[in-house]
Design a protein around this motif. Structure first.
Motif, PDB file in Angstrom:
ATOM      1  N   ARG A 107       0.876  -1.207  -0.128  1.00 53.79           N
ATOM      2  CA  ARG A 107      -0.185   0.159   0.100  1.00 53.79           C
ATOM      3  C   ARG A 107       0.967   1.221  -0.207  1.00 53.79           C
ATOM      4  NH1 ARG A 107      -4.568  -2.121   3.944  1.00 53.79           N
ATOM      5  NH2 ARG A 107      -5.883  -3.096   2.708  1.00 53.79           N
ATOM      6  N   VAL A 108       1.871   1.339   0.767  1.00 54.43           N
ATOM      7  CA  VAL A 108       2.740   2.436   0.763  1.00 54.43           C
ATOM      8  C   VAL A 108       3.468   2.715  -0.714  1.00 54.43           C
ATOM      9  CG1 VAL A 108       4.905   3.302   1.786  1.00 54.43           C
ATOM     10  CG2 VAL A 108       3.461   2.214   3.285  1.00 54.43           C
ATOM     11  N   LEU A 109       3.928   1.392  -1.293  1.00 55.66           N
ATOM     12  CA  LEU A 109       4.443   1.577  -2.556  1.00 55.66           C
ATOM     13  C   LEU A 109       3.670   2.134  -3.499  1.00 55.66           C
ATOM     14  CD1 LEU A 109       6.865  -1.424  -3.038  1.00 55.66           C
ATOM     15  CD2 LEU A 109       7.582   0.787  -3.069  1.00 55.66           C
ATOM     16  N   GLU A 110       2.354   1.656  -3.497  1.00 56.15           N
ATOM     17  CA  GLU A 110       1.331   1.977  -4.382  1.00 56.15           C
ATOM     18  C   GLU A 110       1.101   3.456  -4.348  1.00 56.15           C
ATOM     19  OE1 GLU A 110       0.399  -0.434  -6.250  1.00 56.15           O
ATOM     20  OE2 GLU A 110      -1.544   0.490  -7.200  1.00 56.15           O
ATOM     21  N   LYS A 111       1.375   4.212  -3.096  1.00 57.25           N
ATOM     22  CA  LYS A 111       1.184   5.726  -3.078  1.00 57.25           C
ATOM     23  C   LYS A 111       2.467   6.394  -3.640  1.00 57.25           C
ATOM     24  CE  LYS A 111      -1.831   6.239   0.725  1.00 57.25           C
ATOM     25  NZ  LYS A 111      -1.667   5.710   2.041  1.00 57.25           N
ATOM     26  N   VAL A 112       3.768   5.707  -3.347  1.00 58.22           N
ATOM     27  CA  VAL A 112       4.859   6.672  -3.498  1.00 58.22           C
ATOM     28  C   VAL A 112       5.666   5.978  -4.742  1.00 58.22           C
ATOM     29  CG1 VAL A 112       5.149   7.059  -1.153  1.00 58.22           C
ATOM     30  CG2 VAL A 112       6.413   5.035  -1.780  1.00 58.22           C
ATOM     31  N   ALA A 113       5.663   4.781  -5.070  1.00 57.71           N
ATOM     32  CA  ALA A 113       6.291   4.384  -6.277  1.00 57.71           C
ATOM     33  C   ALA A 113       5.521   3.258  -6.972  1.00 57.71           C
ATOM     34  CB  ALA A 113       7.804   3.831  -5.703  1.00 57.71           C
ATOM     35  N   LYS A 114       4.388   3.601  -7.473  1.00 57.38           N
ATOM     36  CA  LYS A 114       3.506   2.529  -7.933  1.00 57.38           C
ATOM     37  C   LYS A 114       4.231   1.547  -8.996  1.00 57.38           C
ATOM     38  CE  LYS A 114      -1.371   3.123  -9.730  1.00 57.38           C
ATOM     39  NZ  LYS A 114      -1.461   1.994 -10.245  1.00 57.38           N
ATOM     40  N   ASP A 115       5.110   2.031  -9.572  1.00 58.57           N
ATOM     41  CA  ASP A 115       5.786   1.242 -10.624  1.00 58.57           C
ATOM     42  C   ASP A 115       6.657  -0.052 -10.130  1.00 58.57           C
ATOM     43  OD1 ASP A 115       4.384   2.559 -12.480  1.00 58.57           O
ATOM     44  OD2 ASP A 115       6.226   3.675 -13.414  1.00 58.57           O
ATOM     45  N   ALA A 116       7.062   0.187  -8.818  1.00 66.38           N
ATOM     46  CA  ALA A 116       7.683  -0.730  -8.226  1.00 66.38           C
ATOM     47  C   ALA A 116       7.006  -1.906  -7.673  1.00 66.38           C
ATOM     48  CB  ALA A 116       8.583  -0.151  -7.254  1.00 66.38           C
ATOM     49  N   ILE A 251      13.379   4.473  -4.600  1.00 71.85           N
ATOM     50  CA  ILE A 251      12.132   3.832  -4.204  1.00 71.85           C
ATOM     51  C   ILE A 251      12.252   3.697  -2.658  1.00 71.85           C
ATOM     52  CG2 ILE A 251      11.051   1.354  -4.132  1.00 71.85           C
ATOM     53  CD1 ILE A 251      12.203   1.265  -7.190  1.00 71.85           C
ATOM     54  N   MET A 252      13.494   3.563  -2.176  1.00 72.07           N
ATOM     55  CA  MET A 252      13.723   3.431  -0.725  1.00 72.07           C
ATOM     56  C   MET A 252      13.253   4.471   0.048  1.00 72.07           C
ATOM     57  SD  MET A 252      16.728   0.602  -0.600  1.00 72.07           S
ATOM     58  CE  MET A 252      17.144   0.282   0.945  1.00 72.07           C
ATOM     59  N   GLN A 253      14.079   5.736  -0.647  1.00 70.26           N
ATOM     60  CA  GLN A 253      13.810   7.001   0.021  1.00 70.26           C
ATOM     61  C   GLN A 253      12.273   7.534   0.133  1.00 70.26           C
ATOM     62  OE1 GLN A 253      16.468   9.142   1.103  1.00 70.26           O
ATOM     63  NE2 GLN A 253      14.786  10.115   2.114  1.00 70.26           N
ATOM     64  N   ARG A 254      11.663   7.198  -1.063  1.00 74.14           N
ATOM     65  CA  ARG A 254      10.339   7.360  -1.087  1.00 74.14           C
ATOM     66  C   ARG A 254       9.581   6.778  -0.179  1.00 74.14           C
ATOM     67  NH1 ARG A 254       8.248   9.083  -6.438  1.00 74.14           N
ATOM     68  NH2 ARG A 254       9.729   9.918  -7.578  1.00 74.14           N
ATOM     69  N   THR A 255      10.132   5.487   0.160  1.00 76.73           N
ATOM     70  CA  THR A 255       9.215   4.746   1.029  1.00 76.73           C
ATOM     71  C   THR A 255       9.362   5.237   2.457  1.00 76.73           C
ATOM     72  OG1 THR A 255       9.594   2.649  -0.302  1.00 76.73           O
ATOM     73  CG2 THR A 255       9.171   2.041   2.052  1.00 76.73           C
ATOM     74  N   ILE A 256      10.858   5.626   2.897  1.00 76.22           N
ATOM     75  CA  ILE A 256      10.641   6.071   4.190  1.00 76.22           C
ATOM     76  C   ILE A 256       9.868   7.358   4.160  1.00 76.22           C
ATOM     77  CG2 ILE A 256      12.720   4.796   4.952  1.00 76.22           C
ATOM     78  CD1 ILE A 256      14.487   7.274   4.567  1.00 76.22           C
ATOM     79  N   ASN A 257      10.006   8.323   3.215  1.00 73.70           N
ATOM     80  CA  ASN A 257       9.180   9.492   3.286  1.00 73.70           C
ATOM     81  C   ASN A 257       7.706   9.007   3.637  1.00 73.70           C
ATOM     82  OD1 ASN A 257      11.614  10.723   2.772  1.00 73.70           O
ATOM     83  ND2 ASN A 257      11.239  11.122   0.866  1.00 73.70           N
ATOM     84  N   GLY A 258       7.480   8.186   2.537  1.00 71.29           N
ATOM     85  CA  GLY A 258       5.859   7.667   2.822  1.00 71.29           C
ATOM     86  C   GLY A 258       5.547   7.125   3.993  1.00 71.29           C
ATOM     87  N   LEU A 259       6.241   6.421   4.711  1.00 67.03           N
ATOM     88  CA  LEU A 259       6.087   5.816   6.130  1.00 67.03           C
ATOM     89  C   LEU A 259       6.052   6.970   7.016  1.00 67.03           C
ATOM     90  CD1 LEU A 259       8.345   2.620   6.499  1.00 67.03           C
ATOM     91  CD2 LEU A 259       5.960   2.642   6.855  1.00 67.03           C
ATOM     92  N   LYS A 261       4.967   9.842   6.564  1.00 67.29           N
ATOM     93  CA  LYS A 261       3.712  10.719   6.310  1.00 67.29           C
ATOM     94  C   LYS A 261       2.499   9.835   7.129  1.00 67.29           C
ATOM     95  CE  LYS A 261       3.355  13.337   2.308  1.00 67.29           C
ATOM     96  NZ  LYS A 261       3.438  13.414   0.747  1.00 67.29           N
ATOM     97  N   GLN A 262       2.479   8.460   6.744  1.00 69.39           N
ATOM     98  CA  GLN A 262       1.704   7.665   7.173  1.00 69.39           C
ATOM     99  C   GLN A 262       1.425   7.307   8.835  1.00 69.39           C
ATOM    100  OE1 GLN A 262       0.572   4.472   4.666  1.00 69.39           O
ATOM    101  NE2 GLN A 262       0.332   2.966   6.615  1.00 69.39           N
ATOM    102  N   SER A 263       2.737   7.205   9.453  1.00 64.98           N
ATOM    103  CA  SER A 263       2.719   7.032  10.826  1.00 64.98           C
ATOM    104  C   SER A 263       3.158   7.910  11.653  1.00 64.98           C
ATOM    105  CB  SER A 263       3.780   5.834  11.063  1.00 64.98           C
ATOM    106  OG  SER A 263       5.071   6.191  10.547  1.00 64.98           O
TER     107      SER A 263
END
Ligand code: GLY
Length: 418
Positions: A107-116, A251-259, A261-263
């Motif tokens: 779900r996090v990836l879908e928001k921040v790096a859908k293509d991954a 992708i990893m950077q976007r993931t920690i940024n997305g996390l 935001k979410q948490s």
């Protein structure tokens, strides 16, 4: 002297302990089984469950804690320690969900790096499985439980299921147990591991590693925690281009940024990205909230910076770029005969012919009267360095022949890699 609480007792934590001892810190080891390698490096040893923070040793005088495995992260050991004034290398329970909830990670990836993401469906009823099957075909389906299963819960059509009925039965059982199941399209390509030190905002990457998860040569047999791994002297991998790597890091950077935001929490710890290079680009297989095992051995054995300095810089929120020797590494896991099946030989002695030059990391073994014994899991990681992967490979396989007992290992780790 810096005093560090190290939680965990596998080969990964043994590798962390070796690197911390090299940095001249005092180690307080908290283990649920005594790892003889870690115990020999620790100032104090506390044996108790890893899954209950109240069983941790006295925290007075501890400068910071390093949490090795995912289990304690999943029960909030970091939340407990930080609320008791101890800074941690390892994320809080809700951000560690990037590993402990495969559904959350997609779900996090879908928001921040859908293509991954591969094509996937989060399913709460078997009717939804039928819809997804129409899109991708049952023969391409992967079934993933939404929780920690020690690498054994992910099952694929063709490998674990040979007919539709058994796949549906497994997915249904997961829905009954967890209320939810993750279905994914199988991805074809070559995998690579990117590990990074993360201070909550920035990532400091480590050399790339390739690991081998299947039990037998030629990637046959069931998945294991991993049977071996290699890294190259240039810290890259022959099939990963610069743009693939920068894509993976993005992708990893976007993931920690997305996390965050979410948490509403920063992710501080090791972020492990398992990627696969497919015809459709770089995709994420999974994230882990810790070092890989054996990948920790590959990278920490060539870390030339002080691991204490790197960890302290993460705690200060300003992670330094660590240095690594320009050496290739090969790690080979020695496992008990029968592993990973139900006929794994336990309680069998392992001995070493003298003259082993490889670094020896204890995984799931115990020591009695000076003798090392197998348990039901991987026993020992042997790690050799060299100017090239083939040099390191030759060294590690020469040493594997010097290990005696009811053990086995794969013969093709890093085969044909220069
Ligand atoms: N080597 C795979 C893992 O650590 O999960």
């Amino acid at each position: 002297m810096t005093r560090v609480l190290l939680v965990g007792n596998g080969a990964r934590e043994h590798a962390i302990a070796v690197a911390l001892a090299r940095a001249e810190v005092e180690i307080v080891a908290h283990m649920d089984k005594r790892n003889p390698g870690i115990a020999s490096l620790a100032k104090e040893v506390n044996i108790n469950t890893l899954m209950d923070p109240r069983k941790l040793p006295d925290l007075v005088g501890i400068d910071y804690a390093v949490i090795g495995p995912e289990g304690p992260l999943s029960v909030g050991v970091v939340d407990y320690l930080t609320s008791n004034g101890v800074e941690c290398i390892g994320p809080h329970q809700n951000t560690a969900r990037i590993e402990t909830s495969k559904v959350l990670a997609r779900r996090v990836l879908e928001k921040v790096a859908k293509d991954a993401n591969p094509r996937f469906e989060i399913v709460r009823s078997i009717d939804k499985l039928r819809n997804f099957e129409k899109k991708i075909g049952i023969e391409n389906m992967v079934v993933k439980p939404d929780g920690l299963t020690g690498g054994k819960g992910v099952k694929l059509f063709g490998d674990h299921f040979h007919d539709r009925e058994s796949l549906v039965k497994y997915a249904s059982s997961l829905i009954i147990d967890h209320g939810i199941v993750l279905l994914e399209e199988r991805m074809k390509g070559t995998e690579f591991t990117v590990q990074a030190f993360c201070d909550g905002k920035a990532l400091a990457p480590m050399p790339l590693v390739r690991d081998y998860k299947r039990a037998y040569d030629d990637d046959k047999g069931p998945n294991t925690g991993s049977m071996g791994s290699y890294s190259r002297a240039d810290h890259g991998l022959q099939y990963v281009s610069d743009s693939d790597l920068s894509n993976a890091l993005d992708i990893m950077q976007r993931t920690i940024n997305g996390l965050k935001k979410q948490s509403a929490r920063e992710y501080r710890g090791i972020l492990y990205g398992q990627f696969i290079k497919t015809e459709k680009g770089i995709k994420v297989v999974e994230f882990n909230a810790r070092f890989g095992d054996p990948e920790a051995m590959n990278v920490l054995s060539i870390l030339s910076s002080s691991l204490d300095d790197v960890f302290q810089s993460m705690i200060d929120g300003n992670v330094v770029k660590p240095s690594f020797e320009d050496k290739a590494t090969v790690c080979l896991y020695i496992v008990p005969e029968g592993y990973p099946g139900s006929d794994t030989i336990k309680d069998a002695p392992i001995s070493f012919v003298s003259g082993i030059k490889s670094e020896t990391y204890y995984a799931s073994v115990y020591e009695k009267d000076g003798i090392i014994y197998t348990t039901g899991s991987r026993s020992i990681g042997l790690l050799a360095k060299g100017d090239s992967v083939s040099d390191a490979r030759e060294a590690v396989y020469t040493d594997a022949e010097k290990v005696n007992g009811k053990i086995r290992y794969r013969n093709d780790i890093a085969k044909d890699v220069q």
